[in-house]
Design a protein around this motif. Structure first.
Motif, PDB file in Angstrom:
ATOM      1  N   ALA A  81      37.496  27.611-113.943  1.00  0.00           N
ATOM      2  CA  ALA A  81      36.095  27.764-113.530  1.00  0.00           C
ATOM      3  C   ALA A  81      36.005  28.766-112.377  1.00  0.00           C
ATOM      4  N   THR A  82      36.961  28.712-111.467  1.00  0.00           N
ATOM      5  CA  THR A  82      37.004  29.664-110.355  1.00  0.00           C
ATOM      6  C   THR A  82      37.209  31.080-110.872  1.00  0.00           C
ATOM      7  N   GLY A  83      38.086  31.240-111.845  1.00  0.00           N
ATOM      8  CA  GLY A  83      38.347  32.549-112.432  1.00  0.00           C
ATOM      9  C   GLY A  83      37.138  33.105-113.155  1.00  0.00           C
ATOM     10  N   ARG A  84      36.431  32.242-113.859  1.00  0.00           N
ATOM     11  CA  ARG A  84      35.216  32.656-114.584  1.00  0.00           C
ATOM     12  C   ARG A  84      34.171  33.163-113.591  1.00  0.00           C
ATOM     13  N   ARG A  85      33.963  32.414-112.501  1.00  0.00           N
ATOM     14  CA  ARG A  85      32.994  32.845-111.474  1.00  0.00           C
ATOM     15  C   ARG A  85      33.442  34.139-110.815  1.00  0.00           C
ATOM     16  N   ALA A  86      34.732  34.248-110.506  1.00  0.00           N
ATOM     17  CA  ALA A  86      35.252  35.457-109.868  1.00  0.00           C
ATOM     18  C   ALA A  86      35.089  36.673-110.776  1.00  0.00           C
ATOM     19  N   PHE A  87      35.367  36.502-112.067  1.00  0.00           N
ATOM     20  CA  PHE A  87      35.207  37.616-113.011  1.00  0.00           C
ATOM     21  C   PHE A  87      33.747  38.023-113.105  1.00  0.00           C
ATOM     22  N   ASP A  88      32.851  37.062-113.232  1.00  0.00           N
ATOM     23  CA  ASP A  88      31.421  37.377-113.320  1.00  0.00           C
ATOM     24  C   ASP A  88      30.937  38.098-112.064  1.00  0.00           C
ATOM     25  N   ARG A  89      31.400  37.651-110.908  1.00  0.00           N
ATOM     26  CA  ARG A  89      31.001  38.290-109.649  1.00  0.00           C
ATOM     27  C   ARG A  89      31.583  39.704-109.562  1.00  0.00           C
ATOM     28  N   HIS A  90      32.806  39.869-110.016  1.00  0.00           N
ATOM     29  CA  HIS A  90      33.433  41.188-109.999  1.00  0.00           C
ATOM     30  C   HIS A  90      32.671  42.152-110.915  1.00  0.00           C
ATOM     31  N   MET A  91      32.315  41.686-112.099  1.00  0.00           N
ATOM     32  CA  MET A  91      31.557  42.537-113.024  1.00  0.00           C
ATOM     33  C   MET A  91      30.193  42.888-112.434  1.00  0.00           C
ATOM     34  N   ALA A  92      29.566  41.941-111.757  1.00  0.00           N
ATOM     35  CA  ALA A  92      28.282  42.219-111.102  1.00  0.00           C
ATOM     36  C   ALA A  92      28.465  43.282-110.021  1.00  0.00           C
ATOM     37  N   ALA A  93      29.572  43.220-109.295  1.00  0.00           N
ATOM     38  CA  ALA A  93      29.848  44.223-108.260  1.00  0.00           C
ATOM     39  C   ALA A  93      30.067  45.598-108.886  1.00  0.00           C
ATOM     40  N   LEU A  94      30.747  45.656-110.018  1.00  0.00           N
ATOM     41  CA  LEU A  94      30.952  46.938-110.692  1.00  0.00           C
ATOM     42  C   LEU A  94      29.623  47.504-111.188  1.00  0.00           C
ATOM     43  N   ARG A  95      28.773  46.641-111.724  1.00  0.00           N
ATOM     44  CA  ARG A  95      27.446  47.105-112.166  1.00  0.00           C
ATOM     45  C   ARG A  95      26.633  47.619-110.987  1.00  0.00           C
ATOM     46  N   GLU A  96      26.702  46.902-109.878  1.00  0.00           N
ATOM     47  CA  GLU A  96      25.986  47.323-108.675  1.00  0.00           C
ATOM     48  C   GLU A  96      26.527  48.661-108.174  1.00  0.00           C
TER      49      GLU A  96
END
Length: 111
Positions: A81-96
């Protein structure tokens, strides 16, 4: 609900990013399937999994093979679950980080 952007160097390395992306859409995947999908050697995939396991982003499980009669076991890999959240946040940072160029690309218009 969109994730708050957070660039994560533990995920950003190319093989780690690709592994997280492959696992994001499934509950778990067998080591051999990941090796084929990512086109990595056993050693490279093991190293990638170990780095993400150390970060708390993936977990592994061993089980008896459903397709073999011998004692060999298969290894499955899953995002935590931590990895899923971290990946989603990382992808959001790349989009930003991509900003307007990402928005244009997702709408099918030139950036």
């Amino acid at each position: 609900m969109p994730s708050d952007p957070l660039f994560d160097p533990a995920i950003h390395a190319p093989n780690r990013l690709r592994l997280c992306a492959a696992l994001r859409v499934v509950d778990r995947m067998e080591f051999s399937a990941l090796r084929e999908v990512l086109e990595l050697s056993d050693a490279s995939l093991s190293k990638t999994i170990a780095a993400l396991t150390d970060a708390g982003y993936v977990r592994t499980a061993k089980a008896a093979s459903r397709t073999r009669d011998d004692a060999r076991r298969t290894t499955s890999v899953a995002l935590t679950a931590t990895g899923r959240r971290a990946f989603d946040r990382h992808m959001a940072a790349l989009r930003e980080l991509a900003g307007d160029s990402w928005e244009g690309a997702t709408r099918g218009t030139p950036a």
